[in-house]
Design a protein around this motif. Sequence first.
Motif, mmCIF file in Angstrom:
data_model
loop_
_atom_site.group_PDB
_atom_site.id
_atom_site.type_symbol
_atom_site.label_atom_id
_atom_site.label_comp_id
_atom_site.label_asym_id
_atom_site.label_seq_id
_atom_site.Cartn_x
_atom_site.Cartn_y
_atom_site.Cartn_z
ATOM 1 N N HIS A 47 0.883 -1.164 0.000
ATOM 2 C CA HIS A 47 0.000 0.000 0.000
ATOM 3 C C HIS A 47 0.916 1.208 0.000
ATOM 4 N N VAL A 48 0.566 2.194 -0.795
ATOM 5 C CA VAL A 48 1.326 3.448 -0.764
ATOM 6 C C VAL A 48 0.306 4.526 -0.421
ATOM 7 N N ARG A 54 8.394 9.810 -0.461
ATOM 8 C CA ARG A 54 9.280 9.391 0.623
ATOM 9 C C ARG A 54 9.117 7.887 0.895
ATOM 10 N N ARG A 55 7.888 7.410 0.848
ATOM 11 C CA ARG A 55 7.624 5.990 1.089
ATOM 12 C C ARG A 55 8.183 5.127 -0.045
ATOM 13 N N GLY A 90 2.500 -0.649 4.647
ATOM 14 C CA GLY A 90 2.171 0.717 4.245
ATOM 15 C C GLY A 90 0.710 1.084 4.335
ATOM 16 N N VAL A 91 -0.086 0.251 5.006
ATOM 17 C CA VAL A 91 -1.512 0.557 5.101
ATOM 18 C C VAL A 91 -1.749 1.405 6.355
ATOM 19 N N TRP A 150 6.469 -2.324 8.196
ATOM 20 C CA TRP A 150 7.555 -1.437 7.783
ATOM 21 C C TRP A 150 7.846 -1.550 6.306
ATOM 22 N N GLN A 151 7.601 -0.481 5.583
ATOM 23 C CA GLN A 151 7.823 -0.487 4.128
ATOM 24 C C GLN A 151 9.323 -0.578 3.843
#
Length: 446
Positions: free
Chosen positions: A102-103, A119-120, A352-353, A362-363
């Motif tokens: 998920h972004v 950033r992600r 990323g959710v 943790w992405q």
Amino acid sequence: MTRTSMRLTAVGLAALALVAALSFQPSHAQAPAGDGIVALTGARVIDGTGRAPIEQGTIVINGNGRIQAVGPANSVQVPRGATRVDLAGKTIMPGLINAHAHVQYFKELADPVRDQLVRRLRMYAEYGVTANVSLGSTEADELEGLKLRDEQSRGPLDRARVYTGGLNAVGKTPDEARKSVDRLADLKVDVIKFHINGTPNDMTTDTWSAIIDEAHKKGLRTYVHIFYLKDAQAAVDKGLDVIAHSVRDQDVTPKLIADMKANNVAYIPTLTRDLSVFVYETRPAFFDDPFFQRGISLYRDHVNLVSDPARQEKVRNDKNAQAIKPALQQAMKNLKTLSDAGVTIAMGTDSGVTGAQNLGRWQGYFEHVELEYMVKAGMTPMQTIVAATGGAARATKLDTDLGTIQAGKLADLLVLNANPLTDIKNTRQINSVWIGGRRLGARATR
Ligand SMILES: [Zn+2]
């Protein structure tokens, strides 16, 4: 019969030849010998297909960031004037593909939506996760995610690629469900994702099967969130393409396996999603792992939240959270069964959710933990690497461009200081990450 052999009719062959000619010639014309060509030499190459690695391999990358040639040093000619990068002693594998990411925009952080998504994606890239399929946006980030997806075909990237399903498809009636899919198709999403949670709030079978039907009419593949075997089977019966979580209530049946194989349904185990539900009942040892600490600029807020003793106690006393422990064991058992049976497995984490109940996925770091758990479940390191590269690309239909180190593919690469075939944790020994033929962190030269 395989999909490939079905396509190799005479007409198909002619079309293939035409496509090959069209796609090869422009890159050739724009990249004469030496012009922007990079040759990576001397490394072990794990190409993501499952084939044995090439020792002392050479990878030639053209000026458009695509792989021009790959093979043992004595079989690949390095064009005159190419920039040579000596990677003796290293291992090169395709960049990791996270088939269930998920972004999303975390509202509690103050930065603008676009900045935060970038950033992600940068964090994913720094961890060697070079492509992500986001199976669900929030309203705050749906359009920005699509914009970032569109932009990535235009030039050098200093972040991971993103493909997105936009908001999950929903509806109270089949008609509403179809309209939901139509809206997403108009936005040009990459995939359609929906939920069958196994609770009374679920859409009716008629409604969610309308999602699958409408998505297929629009040429889109469908991904479902499930927990229970019966829901996985029901979705496969209705023509679903990808199961986006593990079956966690019981052993998968021979019928489900046979139906998945017959219909080419892929499976994303997302083991670390389940780990994240209960692991913060105490402070996990991995918080001190230097490899985890590399991501601390992004992770800090959530580390603080899940380290709160009151939250830890709540997790310890939460029946649902504790019930995920045996569910994870069941998931690992089913993963081994499905992998052994030859079902296409794709690495995915559900990292990323947003949402308070979803903290601590943790992405970047968790994709490596996911690989570790896949091996713990009984897959070999090679099978696990394929699931995170070529297999994930096939499951997500990104395999025209991504997933393997083969001529014509984008040069999204993970260069490691140690061999992940001897220990999967060696995927954490990152030497460098390459996206579209450019080393991450290197200055833009093209
Ligand atoms: Zn998810």
